[in-house]
Design a protein around this motif. Structure first.
Motif, short mmCIF file in Angstrom:
data_model
loop_
_atom_site.label_atom_id
_atom_site.label_comp_id
_atom_site.label_asym_id
_atom_site.label_seq_id
_atom_site.Cartn_x
_atom_site.Cartn_y
_atom_site.Cartn_z
N ALA A 97 0.84 -1.20 0.00
CA ALA A 97 0.00 0.00 0.00
C ALA A 97 0.88 1.26 0.00
O ALA A 97 1.99 1.26 0.54
N VAL A 98 0.38 2.33 -0.61
CA VAL A 98 1.09 3.61 -0.67
C VAL A 98 0.42 4.58 0.30
O VAL A 98 -0.79 4.84 0.19
N VAL A 99 1.19 5.10 1.25
CA VAL A 99 0.66 6.04 2.24
C VAL A 99 0.40 7.38 1.54
O VAL A 99 1.34 8.00 1.01
N PRO A 100 -0.86 7.88 1.49
CA PRO A 100 -1.17 9.10 0.74
C PRO A 100 -0.38 10.32 1.19
O PRO A 100 0.00 11.16 0.38
N ASN A 102 2.71 10.75 2.35
CA ASN A 102 4.12 10.91 2.00
C ASN A 102 4.57 10.04 0.83
O ASN A 102 5.74 10.08 0.45
N GLY A 103 3.67 9.25 0.26
CA GLY A 103 4.03 8.42 -0.88
C GLY A 103 4.86 7.20 -0.54
O GLY A 103 5.36 6.52 -1.44
N MET A 104 5.02 6.89 0.75
CA MET A 104 5.83 5.74 1.15
C MET A 104 5.10 4.44 0.82
O MET A 104 3.91 4.29 1.08
N VAL A 105 5.85 3.48 0.23
CA VAL A 105 5.30 2.17 -0.09
C VAL A 105 5.57 1.24 1.09
O VAL A 105 6.72 1.05 1.51
N LEU A 106 4.52 0.69 1.65
CA LEU A 106 4.67 -0.19 2.82
C LEU A 106 5.23 -1.54 2.39
O LEU A 106 4.81 -2.12 1.40
N LYS A 107 6.19 -2.01 3.16
CA LYS A 107 6.78 -3.32 2.88
C LYS A 107 7.24 -3.95 4.19
O LYS A 107 7.37 -3.28 5.22
N LYS A 108 7.47 -5.24 4.11
CA LYS A 108 7.94 -5.96 5.29
C LYS A 108 9.32 -5.44 5.67
O LYS A 108 10.22 -5.33 4.83
N THR A 109 9.49 -5.11 6.94
CA THR A 109 10.75 -4.55 7.39
C THR A 109 11.00 -4.93 8.84
O THR A 109 10.12 -5.46 9.52
N ALA A 110 12.21 -4.65 9.29
CA ALA A 110 12.57 -4.92 10.69
C ALA A 110 12.76 -3.58 11.40
O ALA A 110 13.52 -2.73 10.94
N ILE A 111 12.06 -3.38 12.51
CA ILE A 111 12.17 -2.16 13.31
C ILE A 111 12.75 -2.54 14.66
O ILE A 111 12.12 -3.27 15.44
N ARG A 112 13.98 -2.09 14.89
CA ARG A 112 14.71 -2.44 16.12
C ARG A 112 14.78 -3.97 16.31
O ARG A 112 14.58 -4.48 17.39
N GLY A 113 15.00 -4.67 15.20
CA GLY A 113 15.19 -6.11 15.26
C GLY A 113 13.92 -6.93 15.29
O GLY A 113 13.99 -8.17 15.37
N VAL A 114 12.75 -6.29 15.20
CA VAL A 114 11.48 -7.02 15.22
C VAL A 114 10.78 -6.81 13.87
O VAL A 114 10.63 -5.68 13.42
N GLU A 115 10.33 -7.94 13.27
CA GLU A 115 9.68 -7.86 11.97
C GLU A 115 8.34 -7.15 12.08
O GLU A 115 7.57 -7.36 13.01
N SER A 116 8.07 -6.27 11.06
CA SER A 116 6.82 -5.52 11.02
C SER A 116 6.22 -5.65 9.63
O SER A 116 6.92 -5.46 8.62
#
Length: 805
Positions: A97-100, A102-116
């Motif tokens: 999904a694209v955040v209206p 800021n145009g950021m495309v959401l993707k699977k990522t690690a935040i402080r070592g935890v998958e989001s």
């Protein structure tokens, strides 16, 4: 003017889809500037429920959520919102999904070592409001997994329509619906005006300024509770870019957009004495709702009590008496302000507002009572309270305009044959009252012909722009559709058509085409410039008494200032090569004069492996353009003389003028003076020129036929001569002298080389000239060629030239 599709359909009962409505709007003259559907950018955002929320092992302000978004496979999401908790139902953006916001495309990522996976969203991130303190919280019964935009009713296109200044009736959604109904896209719903039985006398209001505010109607509502607007009203206002403030304020904004009727509410607790519409007093100030303080004067209409000014009449209310959450008693103002006074006040204060945009166009003077009742009814329904009786101070201008109209004029003026019955239907559907005979029978060539009779058409109070029968033709034609207006050529005389363009217009057309063919781009600038710019080119003779701006105060004495400003703008945008010209008028002390100006700046040719270093323009490039454009204008280029330096706008020693004799200046050209270039913020080499078209002598009238082309029977002979001349001798003078050595035999002479250096003594230069000789009935003999050569050398000697060995 923005509105949503669902908002339009509260006034228009129609089955037409969005494309049909958009086409109809354009057809009837309401240009659609844009359409945006918020649901389109929210298609990948779903309603989701937080199943669990645990503290992030590496960050105290983050939580690890387990989110159910409806597919049976809960996802892990890292979230920093303070209100994130188990059981919360919110809006979830899936991977991709694209955040209206800021145009950021959401993707699977690690935040402080935890998958989001994905993101729980706030209103600001979805561009649905300014709230960003936490993620969106929905009702617990919201269906998990469903598309959020569809569930929230956001699948509602927002239509942006450009309203011309004459269409004051279309500054409300109802007016636009009325036009579409007349077009045949549906039926206009009846407007319901509530009947309010007021309790107690109306407020103490009056108007002491009948010119600026002819009518001032008002009611009070006591016992109100202000707060947040209902969801349906807030959603519509937010959709069109209006920020919801409070119920009382939002009601006035809603009615203004919905019905085109601006209103204002005052907190009665902040008023001291009666509320009066009067002229402003010198030095009076008001702190407006936009947070700025404005000083009014006696030409402006204000609304004031015994102590202070509370409103710049018809433009913006004051902050002091505006409704707040603590307001319990309000005064609702519904006034009529004279459009001309509103426009002048807005211009003086440089203050714009939605209310001003409507009042200066002219609101419906017959809608004061109804508008006041609708507003009071909404206040009581949404905020509670009891309304007083209405106070009606003054009288709005209600004298109806009547226009005599013959339906046959539609065909005569617009070329569209619309039956009289259809014209009557259109006018009546737009609110006009039509009276008169349907038709009469007359005999033409002995045959009975039904002819529509003259009508008396009463103009509705909301159509201030309609004054005469041509306006009625325009109304009929725009509803029928401008695409039905036939393209009818003007009648022509039998045989060859007469020319319509004047010789001056034909000459300007040739010059314009020649400039474009030589790679110059046409610029169209204001005929007004600032006093500083005029002074830079010798000063202007005409100064405007009432300029629209201090920077547009003087009628330009030259085309150069406008072209130089355009050159700077192009340079600021990184244009590598600038070639601009303008054909227009310059204004001298006695009259306006036609001229052509041009500017060459930047790179002459783009840098490449063949050209090497990029080259700039020189004064010779400017001279070449001048000669080419003079030739297109019909000037006798072969007879032009170069007279050295041009005006003070050009660089001394690198500029010149082309003349017919000492006094008739046809053009000037050269490198721009460094000080002028600096004044306009130009860098690098800039060359320019200006051609004075009015100075070119008119051609003699020799008939319409050209002399037949007769090529010479014998081949021309070319001879090259190189002369050593003093540096002060101009090449142009030497070429003229050589050409005049034998006017019968020499048909052309041109300079092809200039040399200084080895073999040429200091203070001198070598000029090489190619001479073209054209024999007549027989070829030149050697003796004749020698005689011509001797004459050429003697002509050069008169200027101090000697034949180079």
């Amino acid at each position: 003017m923005k509105f949503t599709l669902s908002w339009l359909k509260t006034h228009l009962a129609t089955d037409a889809d969005l494309p049909m409505i958009l086409k109809a709007l354009t057809d009837i003259g309401l240009e659609v500037e844009g359409v945006e559907n918020p649901a389109e950018k929210l298609g990948a955002f779903k309603i989701a429920k937080v199943l669990s929320a645990e503290r992030h092992p590496q960050a105290d302000k983050l939580q690890v959520l387990t989110v159910d978004h409806g597919d049976g496979n809960p996802l892990q999401v890292v979230c920093g919102a303070p209100n994130a908790r188990a059981g919360l139902v919110g809006v979830f953006g899936v991977e991709g999904a694209v955040v209206p916001a800021n145009g950021m495309v959401l993707k699977k990522t690690a935040i402080r070592g935890v998958e989001s996976n994905g993101m729980m969203c706030s209103f600001r991130e979805l561009e649905l409001g300014d709230e960003h303190d936490g993620i969106i919280e929905l009702a617990a019964h919201a269906p998990v997994g469903q598309n959020y935009a569809a569930w929230a009713g956001l699948d509602d296109p927002v239509i942006d329509v450009s309203i011309t200044p004459n269409r004051q009736d279309c500054m409300g959604v109802r007016g636009i619906a009325r036009d579409l109904a007349a077009k045949g896209l549906g039926t206009l719903n009846a407007i319901v005006v509530p009947v309010i039985e007021g309790v107690g006398p109306g407020p103490d209001v009056r108007t002491d300024d009948p010119e600026g505010c002819p009518a001032f109607f008002a009611r009070t509502v006591t016992g109100v509770t202000n707060g947040q607007s209902p969801e349906w009203m807030a959603r519509r206002l937010k959709a069109i870019g209006q920020k919801p403030i409070s119920t009382l304020v939002d009601i006035t904004n809603y009615i203004m957009i919905d019905l085109g009727r601006p209103l204002h509410v005052y907190d009665m607790a902040m008023l001291k004495g009666p509320l009066v519409a009067r002229k402003g007093r010198s030095g009076e100030q008001v702190l407006a709702l936009n947070g700025k303080t404005y000083t009014v004067d006696p030409t402006m209409t204000v609304i004031a009590d015994d102590e202070a000014v509370h409103d710049i009449g018809g433009i913006m209310g004051g902050e002091h008496s505006g409704a707040t959450d603590a307001t319990t008693q309000v005064l609702i103002e519904c006034a009529y302000f004279t459009p001309e006074h509103i426009a002048m006040t807005g211009q003086k204060l440089t203050l714009t507002s939605d209310a001003r945009g409507r009042f200066e166009r002219g609101v419906d003077p017959a809608f004061l009572d109804d508008g006041l009742s609708i507003a009071a009814d909404l206040v009581m329904k949404l905020c509670g309270g009891t309304a007083s009786e209405a106070t009606r101070a003054g009288q709005p201008p209600l004298t109806p305009k009547k226009v005599s109209y013959d339906p046959a004029r539609c065909l005569g003026l617009a070329g569209v044959d619309v039956p009289a019955a259809e014209q009557k239907r259109i006018l009546q559907s737009l609110g006009f009252t039509v009276e008169g005979d349907e038709s009469r029978v007359e005999y033409q060539d002995g045959m009975p012909v039904s002819i529509a009779g003259d009508w008396t058409v009463t103009v509705p109070t909301w159509r201030r722009d309609v004054d005469g029968w041509p306006d009625l033709v325009e109304e009929v034609v725009r509803i029928v559709g401008l695409d039905h207006v036939p393209s009818t050529p003007l009648p022509r005389e039998p045989g060859v058509a007469r020319p319509t363009a004047t010789p001056e217009q034909l000459m300007e057309r040739r010059v314009r085409r020649t400039a474009a063919a030589r790679g110059l781009s046409e610029a169209i600038n204001w005929s007004f410039i600032s006093e500083k710019e005029a002074a830079s080119v010798g000063g202007g003779a005409w100064t405007l008494a009432n300029p629209i701006s201090e920077d547009l105060k003087v009628m330009r004495p030259s085309l150069l200032p406008g072209l130089l400003s355009a050159t700077r703008r192009n340079m600021d945008r990184g244009a590598p090569s600038i070639r601009l010209f303008e054909l227009g008028r310059r204004y001298g002390a006695d009259k306006e004069r036609a001229a052509v100006g041009f500017v060459l700046a930047g790179e002459k040719a783009p840098r490449g492996w063949q050209s090497g270093k990029a080259q700039g323009f020189t004064a010779f490039d400017a001279k070449a353009e001048v000669i080419a454009l003079l030739g297109a204008a019909g000037a006798p280029v072969a007879n032009l003389q170069n007279f050295g330096e041009a005006s003070a706008a050009y660089h001394p020693g690198q500029s010149g003028t082309l003349r017919l004799g000492p006094k008739v200046v046809l053009a000037e050209y050269g490198v721009l003076h460094p000080s002028l270039a600096k004044q306009f913020g130009l860098t690098g080499m800039v060359v320019a020129g200006e051609i004075f078209l009015d100075a070119i002598p008119a051609r003699r009238k020799t008939g319409f036929m050209r002399a037949p082309y007769a090529p010479p029977a014998l081949q021309a002979v070319k001879r090259d001569f190189a002369f050593i001349v003093p540096e002060a001798v101009e090449a142009d003078a030497l070429v003229r002298a050589v050409k005049g050595a034998d006017k019968k035999a020499i048909v052309e002479a041109r300079l092809f080389d200039i040399f200084t250096g080895a073999g040429v003594e200091e203070g001198h230069k070598s000029l090489a000239i190619e001479v073209t000789l054209q024999p007549g009935e027989k070829s030149f003999s050697q003796e004749e060629l020698d005689a011509i050569s001797t004459a050429v050398v003697k002509a050069a000697a008169k200027l101090g030239g000697t034949l180079r060995g």
